[in-house]
Design an enzyme around this catalytic site. Structure first.
Site: not given
Length: 897
Positions: A17, A20-21, A25, A40, A138
């Site tokens: 779905i 990220g960095g 996920v 994750k 971030d």
């Protein structure tokens, strides 16, 4: 990792779905607790040395510890963390909502009050983090999620570090030199080795808020070097220069957040306090910015204000009207615009003062309002004057009786004349609330959502002068159980009589005590089962009272006594053709009405019986200079309006998803059904339809609380025949025979069916297409394997108005929408019951999203697209606005011809 992989013997991966960095996920199932979670997975870069790999894995462990150390409702918690072989992972709650990035990309800049509220919640997350010695590093729109309940959640503390040197955390990056974060949102000191402190998060928040308000980040250099230089040396342009009207207070706050020197920035607590103040408009400004979801403004002596939009079927269909006032309940976000003065040919006019309208509404944000939200009167429309006539053209109206109004045009017509127990009201920031219309509030639930109590406002009367009494609501429900009334939408039967089929049939009797009236101003509904959003059901025709003295029923063309701004003076309808005329109701009480305004003296509604004739009639009226519009979006398409016509076209997404149904009793193997769902090319079906629209892979249409994008089988917009063939081969069903049926009269039905056949053939199916006459089509659905494309329609902006009727096992026994998929799944039925038992609308929305996903996992239907509807109106009508379900007239302004 692939779909179906099991981590730690507990978490089964279901669907990728996001990314990220720090990793990827997945949506997963926790077998131990039987719940959906987000997992994750760490993305370990290739080519690392053993030392670098060990350091990188240490970073991941620190992410888990950093997040686990934080306790805040505005931060995503960590349930678990571990490693499966060489793959570390975090387990977190599966959130229902959209990121700020998605909201900005979809709707554009936010209204200031909503932006302030969102940013204030981010500040509260930062307060908790900074107190724990953790810097996020971030903050940016993709890392801010607004959940289905309206709460902000800050995502991805994976690039955080402990400020306290004793933790030994250091920079969470592959080298100690590179700054972590995203350049557009990074503080100047990050590029000058000034260190990482909480002040850097406030700078990033300032960049994010700047974009939320203006649509652009403070600096937009074409290269990394230019962006870094800009952050360190260049001054920020005042946001009010990009968005006039923000005011000095916004300039001052944003420039403080974006100060070059960290010491000049407010801390998270001070920023939250400042933002909270901006989220609450000044009391004296409220009358000028408030918004209402109905728009038929009264002749009132009070000053200017804004207005609101429309509904379809029960709640959101399309338009209704104006020429100095206009139409029916729906939703909107206010935004200033100006017109020059002028008077219309119909006699209404506008004096040239600045007005306020709503360019967009967000019914997916629906929540319960308060007693204060339910008070009247609705704000007046700036500069509008009384007078004139609006002509409305429809292709098929069938009734003027709200008890029999189910089709969109009938409901829109009803809303001009009748008030309901509750209503939907849009606030200036575009969020929507359920409020009391005839009731003094949105209703009080008790007994776990089985009992709903409403108190009527005092002094309510019909146009006949007769008082509105609590018993009239019981009578309104009782009369619709007569076989003469339509059963196309049996929502009230389902709620009051229960889910067993026989009791829901026309001709049933209302159980004793189902609608109680302890006194003339109190109405008590006792439901057969809990329902979190029952009050929403009463915002349409189901909530309209009818005096006990009124015994008329279909096919009578007479209209019951009215409670709204207009009364029906003529009703001549037969076979979808005829004329309805409405004039002012002198006994309407605008001071108690929070939703409606009314300026036109009358409405004339022409129903022509077919779209072609309706289009010609609309063009003819427009040429004669009469202000004209439609309720339901037709009859002219976007490309059908002559260039020189006095007409313009507005567009909006439909309130339904075109879908194919899969017969689960004929195709009993889930793998075969999944192969069907994986193979069907939604984008190609849309293109074959010959209409405009948007591809969708889930059932809840836009604007419904809980609607969110996902693709369970990952087939993409054009399907994945190869993956479908693999599923079919794995089930040993290669060559499986399918009968795919479509209606012979359906627009481009044959072209769509052929597109589906070709895709299924490539997946390994043997397909027979079957064109069926419309009069036989729904009688024979048990003999089809797949059929469509059908419109899965939400009659209200809540999942309970769609999913149970189509996919609960109970629905196959009753009337209304039939369970065409023949789905009987305990998981789906349990999820439906769970959604109904939710404590409030927002929680119910999240649970309806879970029902949506469960149905998709069963491959009981294959959504393909949401059409884009075209709405034709006179160029002389101003204040018309589209929302997720149609068009509404927010300002009664006719200019020129």
């Amino acid at each position: 990792m692939d779909n179906g992989a099991v981590l730690g013997g507990r978490y089964t991966l279901r669907e990728r779905i996001g990314a990220g960095g720090m990793g990827v996920v997945w949506r997963a199932t926790d077998a131990r607790l039987d719940r959906q979670v987000a997992v994750k997975l760490l993305s370990v870069p290739a080519g690392l040395t053993e030392a670098e790999r060990a350091r990188f894995l240490g970073m991941f462990v620190r992410e888990a510890r950093a997040a686990a150390a934080l306790e805040s409702s505005y931060i995503v918690p960590v349930f678990d963390h571990s490693a499966d072989g060489d793959t570390p992972y975090l387990v977190m709650p599966l959130l229902s909502g959209r990121t700020l990035r998605e909201l900005l990309d979809t709707y554009g800049p936010m209204e200031p009050a909503r932006a302030a509220e969102t940013a204030a919640q981010v500040c509260r997350a930062l307060v908790a983090a900074h107190r724990a010695g953790i810097v996020h590093r971030d903050i940016k729109p993709p890392n801010v999620m607004v959940t289905a309940e309206g709460t902000v959640k800050v995502l991805d503390f994976g690039v955080a570090k402990f400020v306290d040197a004793r933790t030994g955390a250091g920079h969470l990056t592959a080298t100690t030199d590179a700054p972590v974060g995203t350049l557009h949102y990074m503080a100047p000191e990050r590029f000058t080795r000034g260190g990482d402190t909480g002040a850097g998060d406030l700078y990033s928040l300032g960049c994010t808020l700047y974009e939320t308000l203006t649509g652009t980040t403070p600096f937009t250099g074409a290269s990394a070097a230019v962006l870094m230089y800009s952050h360190v040396h260049e001054e920020v342009r005042r946001p009010s220069a990009l968005r006039p009207g923000l005011g000095a207070v916004w300039d001052e706050l944003l420039l403080r957040l974006l100060a070059k020197d960290p010491a000049d920035r407010p801390d998270a607590t001070a920023a939250a306090t400042a933002l909270d103040a901006l989220a609450r408009p000044a009391p004296e400004a409220a009358p000028a910015t408030a918004a209402t979801s109905y728009v038929l403004a009264p002749p009132r002596r009070t000053g200017p204000a804004p207005v609101r939009p429309a509904r379809r079927r029960l709640w959101a269909a399309a338009a209704a009207a104006v020429a100095a006032g206009a139409l029916a309940a729906a939703l909107a976000v206010t935004q200033p615009w100006r017109d020059t003065g002028g008077s219309g040919a119909a006699g209404g006019g506008f004096d040239g003062a600045a007005g306020t309208v709503a360019p967009a509404a967000h019914p997916e944000t629906l929540t319960e309002g308060t007693a204060a939200d339910s008070r009247g009167p609705a704000p007046a429309v700036n500069g509008a004057r009384r007078g004139g006539r609006v002509a409305v053209v429809e292709s098929s109206l069938t009734t003027v009786d709200p008890g029999n109004a189910q089709a969109a045009g009938d409901v829109k017509l009803s809303q001009l004349a009748y008030r309901s127990l509750t209503g939907l009201k849009t606030l200036p920031d575009g969020t929507v609330r359920l409020v009391g219309d005839l009731a003094d509030g949105p209703g009080a639930a008790s007994d776990g959502g089985r009992t709903w109590t409403f108190r009527l406002k005092p002094g309510l009367r019909y146009d006949t002068g007769e008082p509105v009494r609590a018993g009239d609501f019981a009578h309104a429900v009782e009369r619709t159980l007569d076989p003469a009334f339509s059963t196309d939408d049996d929502l009230m039967r389902r709620r009051l009589l229960g889910l067993s089929g026989a009791e829901r049939m026309s001709g049933a009797e209302l159980p004793s005590g189902a609608v109680g009236t302890p006194d003339d101003r109190t109405v008590v509904f006792r439901l057969a089962a809990p329902c979190a959003d029952f009050g929403v059901a009463l915002s349409g025709p189901s909530g309209v009272p009818v005096p006990r003295s009124w015994t008329g029923k279909p096919p009578s063309a007479q209209a019951p006594p009215t409670t709204g701004p207009y009364k029906i003076t003529k009703a001549d309808l037969s076979g979808g053709k005829g004329t309805v005329e409405l004039a002012r109701n002198p006994r309407w009480q605008p001071d108690s009405d929070p939703l409606r305004t009314a300026y036109p003296d009358r409405f004339t509604v022409e129903s022509t019986g077919d779209a072609s004739t309706a289009g010609k009639t609309l063009l003819s009226l427009a040429e004669s200079g009469v202000p004209v519009m439609t309720f339901t979006g037709g009859p002219l398409g976007r490309d059908s309006v002559p260039a020189d016509a006095r007409l313009r076209t507005l567009t909006a997404p439909a309130w339904y998803a075109r879908s194919y149904f899969v017969n689960t009793r004929r195709l009993t193997d889930p793998a075969v059904r999944r192969a069907v769902a994986t193979a069907i090319p939604a984008g190609q079906v849309l293109r074959a339809s010959g209409v405009s629209g948007t591809v969708t892979h889930h059932l809840l249409p836009p604007g419904v609380v809980g609607s969110r994008g996902f693709d369970v089988f990952g087939a993409g917009d054009d399907g994945d025949p190869a993956a479908a063939r693999a599923l079919l081969d794995g089930a040993g069903r290669t060559g499986q025979k399918l009968t795919v049926a479509y209606r012979s009269d359906q627009f481009h039905g044959a072209a769509q069916a052929e597109t589906v056949r070709q895709a299924l053939k490539r997946a390994g199916f043997t397909v027979t297409l079957l064109a069926v006459a419309p009069e036989k089509f729904y009688q024979d659905t048990a003999s089809y394997d797949v059929f469509g494309s059908e419109a899965l329609t939400a009659s209200l902006p809540v999942g309970s108005s769609l999913l149970p009727d189509y996919f609960s096992a109970h629905s196959a026994q009753g009337l209304g929408h039939v369970n065409w998929s023949r789905l009987a799944d305990a998981g789906v039925d349990g999820a439906v019951d769970d959604a109904d038992a939710a404590p409030d609308i927002r929680t119910a929305g999240a649970r309806w999203a879970a029902v949506d996903r469960r149905v998709m996992e069963q491959a009981a239907a294959v959504p393909v697209y949401v059409p884009t509807l075209a709405f034709t109106v006179s160029k002389s009508l101003r204040g018309l606005q589209t929302d997720g379900y149609g068009v509404s007239a927010l300002r009664a302004c006719v200019q020129g011809g």
